[in-house]
Design an enzyme around this catalytic site. Structure first.
Site, PDB file in Angstrom:
ATOM      1  N   HIS A  57       4.239   5.746  11.702  1.00 47.34           N
ATOM      2  CA  HIS A  57       3.745   5.830  10.279  1.00 47.34           C
ATOM      3  C   HIS A  57       2.604   7.049  10.032  1.00 47.34           C
ATOM      4  O   HIS A  57       1.507   6.576   9.792  1.00 47.34           O
ATOM      5  CB  HIS A  57       3.208   4.334  10.041  1.00 47.34           C
ATOM      6  CG  HIS A  57       2.901   3.992   8.802  1.00 47.34           C
ATOM      7  ND1 HIS A  57       3.024   4.831   7.387  1.00 47.34           N
ATOM      8  CD2 HIS A  57       2.443   2.826   8.204  1.00 47.34           C
ATOM      9  CE1 HIS A  57       2.802   4.025   6.255  1.00 47.34           C
ATOM     10  NE2 HIS A  57       2.364   2.951   6.915  1.00 47.34           N
ATOM     11  N   ARG A 107       0.713  -1.068  -0.023  1.00 47.32           N
ATOM     12  CA  ARG A 107       0.070   0.172  -0.186  1.00 47.32           C
ATOM     13  C   ARG A 107       0.912   1.169  -0.060  1.00 47.32           C
ATOM     14  O   ARG A 107       0.521   2.048  -0.822  1.00 47.32           O
ATOM     15  CB  ARG A 107      -0.936   0.070   1.394  1.00 47.32           C
ATOM     16  CG  ARG A 107      -2.226  -0.861   1.078  1.00 47.32           C
ATOM     17  CD  ARG A 107      -2.496  -1.241   2.447  1.00 47.32           C
ATOM     18  NE  ARG A 107      -1.698  -2.181   2.785  1.00 47.32           N
ATOM     19  CZ  ARG A 107      -1.807  -3.649   2.442  1.00 47.32           C
ATOM     20  NH1 ARG A 107      -2.629  -3.935   1.932  1.00 47.32           N
ATOM     21  NH2 ARG A 107      -0.676  -4.381   2.714  1.00 47.32           N
ATOM     22  N   THR A 108       1.801   1.368   0.713  1.00 50.18           N
ATOM     23  CA  THR A 108       2.426   2.617   0.956  1.00 50.18           C
ATOM     24  C   THR A 108       3.237   2.812  -0.288  1.00 50.18           C
ATOM     25  O   THR A 108       3.232   4.085  -0.643  1.00 50.18           O
ATOM     26  CB  THR A 108       3.427   2.544   2.216  1.00 50.18           C
ATOM     27  OG1 THR A 108       2.451   2.173   3.461  1.00 50.18           O
ATOM     28  CG2 THR A 108       3.927   3.759   2.725  1.00 50.18           C
ATOM     29  N   LYS A 110      25.855  -5.274  -1.574  1.00 45.46           N
ATOM     30  CA  LYS A 110      27.460  -5.578  -1.457  1.00 45.46           C
ATOM     31  C   LYS A 110      27.929  -4.922   0.010  1.00 45.46           C
ATOM     32  O   LYS A 110      28.991  -4.549  -0.027  1.00 45.46           O
ATOM     33  CB  LYS A 110      27.937  -4.754  -2.608  1.00 45.46           C
ATOM     34  CG  LYS A 110      27.449  -5.328  -3.791  1.00 45.46           C
ATOM     35  CD  LYS A 110      28.046  -4.593  -5.095  1.00 45.46           C
ATOM     36  CE  LYS A 110      27.155  -4.697  -6.437  1.00 45.46           C
ATOM     37  NZ  LYS A 110      27.042  -3.543  -7.318  1.00 45.46           N
ATOM     38  N   ARG A 168      10.947   4.135   4.024  1.00 49.15           N
ATOM     39  CA  ARG A 168      10.665   2.963   4.838  1.00 49.15           C
ATOM     40  C   ARG A 168      11.699   2.104   5.335  1.00 49.15           C
ATOM     41  O   ARG A 168      12.469   1.689   4.534  1.00 49.15           O
ATOM     42  CB  ARG A 168       9.645   1.905   4.186  1.00 49.15           C
ATOM     43  CG  ARG A 168       9.347   0.806   5.033  1.00 49.15           C
ATOM     44  CD  ARG A 168       8.154   0.162   4.707  1.00 49.15           C
ATOM     45  NE  ARG A 168       6.809   0.778   5.011  1.00 49.15           N
ATOM     46  CZ  ARG A 168       5.555   0.172   5.091  1.00 49.15           C
ATOM     47  NH1 ARG A 168       5.450  -0.916   4.833  1.00 49.15           N
ATOM     48  NH2 ARG A 168       4.666   0.815   5.303  1.00 49.15           N
TER      49      ARG A 168
HETATM   50  N1   CP Z   1      -0.587  -0.067   5.870  1.00 48.41           N
HETATM   51  C1   CP Z   1       0.691  -0.340   5.019  1.00 48.41           C
HETATM   52  O1   CP Z   1       1.677   0.340   5.878  1.00 48.41           O
HETATM   53  O2   CP Z   1       0.690  -1.027   4.433  1.00 48.41           O
HETATM   54  P1   CP Z   1       2.124  -1.687   3.678  1.00 48.41           P
HETATM   55  O3   CP Z   1       3.210  -2.337   4.613  1.00 48.41           O
HETATM   56  O4   CP Z   1       1.530  -2.658   2.394  1.00 48.41           O
HETATM   57  O5   CP Z   1       2.558  -0.424   3.066  1.00 48.41           O
END
Ligand code: CP
Length: 310
Positions: free
Chosen positions: A136, A58-59, A86, A108
């Site tokens: 998040h 999603r993100t 590496k 992320r």
């Molecule tokens: N909600 C969320 O962060 O989903 P993903 O891990 O798929 O990005």
């Protein structure tokens, strides 16, 4: 509309009015998503790097779509097929990427604090796309946007975060954000999955799901983060489902319609049953749609040169 922050690192550190600015701006972008032509020239000439060191559906796709809808140039980096393999360090990697003249980084990472670290060593705008169990922020903003869209406002609404609070960056960002806008926030789960003294954040703690169902406007059901749990924190998945799983039978204890939310990915049959996830009260896929609009708003406000401090 302006933001007071150069970065979006978390909802703990940003002023309430920046949260409102993002949610209000996202409303206009949400309308754009329903148009036949969804592309705006807003970020033409800006370059955004999506730096994903951890899996995401999603993100990552939501940010990529948001960037494309705003006409930014985008590069998507995945650690698994890069020189990280590496032995290149995170700092060397990001400094090399920034040397190619970029404007923004979405990051992320499995380590809490990585977004803050990048904000210290880079000059680009940094957006936290999830850092370990820390925060998040765009997920919480899209959750807040969806509640506002469905219930009119957030102030005074009772929102419960259910399940694995200890390992959930979504829970932390929701708590910080929702408290700032005047919502009543409850957390509910097994005591082994709720951090000690979390009530000091101004929230209420419950261990019995049937006690909260008659009280809430929203259930935001969190994924059991089995990959972050280093020891057995409950006897079995079956027992977890029996005590904390959100099922149709359990929702019969509600006194009013409850908005059903989940940030995804879902463990169907564990924290949520399929009939609840797919019910008329579920807004799980609308959260995902709204996520694109919220991320467009964040990118626009940060990279659009409208930050007062940059
Ligand atoms: N909600 C969320 O962060 O989903 P993903 O891990 O798929 O990005």
């Amino acid at each position: 509309m302006v933001l007071h922050s150069k970065h979006l690192l978390g909802l703990d550190g940003i002023p309430q009015k920046d949260i409102i600015t993002i949610l209000d701006t996202a409303k206009s972008f949400r309308e754009v998503l329903d148009r036949p032509i969804k592309r705006l020239p807003t970020l033409q000439g800006k370059t955004v790097v999506n730096l994903f060191y951890e899996p995401s559906t999603r993100t990552r796709i939501s940010f990529e779509l948001a960037e494309k809808r705003l006409s930014a140039d985008i590069v998507s980096f995945s650690a698994s097929n890069s020189s990280v393999k590496k032995g290149e360090t995170l700092i060397d990697t990001v400094k090399n990427i920034e040397a190619m003249k970029i404007d923004m980084v979405v990051v992320r990472h499995s380590s809490p604090g990585v977004a803050h670290l990048l904000a210290r060593v880079l000059t680009s705008h940094i957006i936290n796309g999830g850092d370990g169990g820390h925060e998040h922020p765009t997920q919480a903003l899209l959750d807040m946007f969806t509640i506002r869209q469905k219930l009119g406002n957030l102030q005074g609404k009772t929102i419960a975060l259910v399940g694995d609070i200890s390992h959930s960056r979504v829970a932390m960002s929701n708590i910080y954000g929702l408290k700032k806008v005047g919502a009543r926030v409850l957390v509910c789960g097994p005591s082994t999955l709720i951090p000690r003294e979390i009530e000091k954040l101004g929230i209420e703690v419950y261990y019995n799901i049937d006690e909260i169902i008659p009280q809430v406007d929203v259930l935001n059901i969190l994924r059991l983060q089995l990959e972050r749990q280093r020891e057995a924190l409950f006897p079995s998945l079956r027992e977890y489902h029996n005590y904390f799983g959100i099922t149709r039978e359990r929702l019969e204890g509600a006194t009013k319609p409850i908005l059903i939310m989940h940030p995804g990915p879902m463990n169907r049959g564990i924290e949520i049953s399929s009939d609840v996830a797919d019910s008329d009260h579920s807004v799980i896929l609308e959260q995902v749609t709204n996520g694109v609009a919220v991320r467009m708003a964040v990118l626009y406000l940060l990279a659009g040169g409208r930050s007062e401090t940059h």
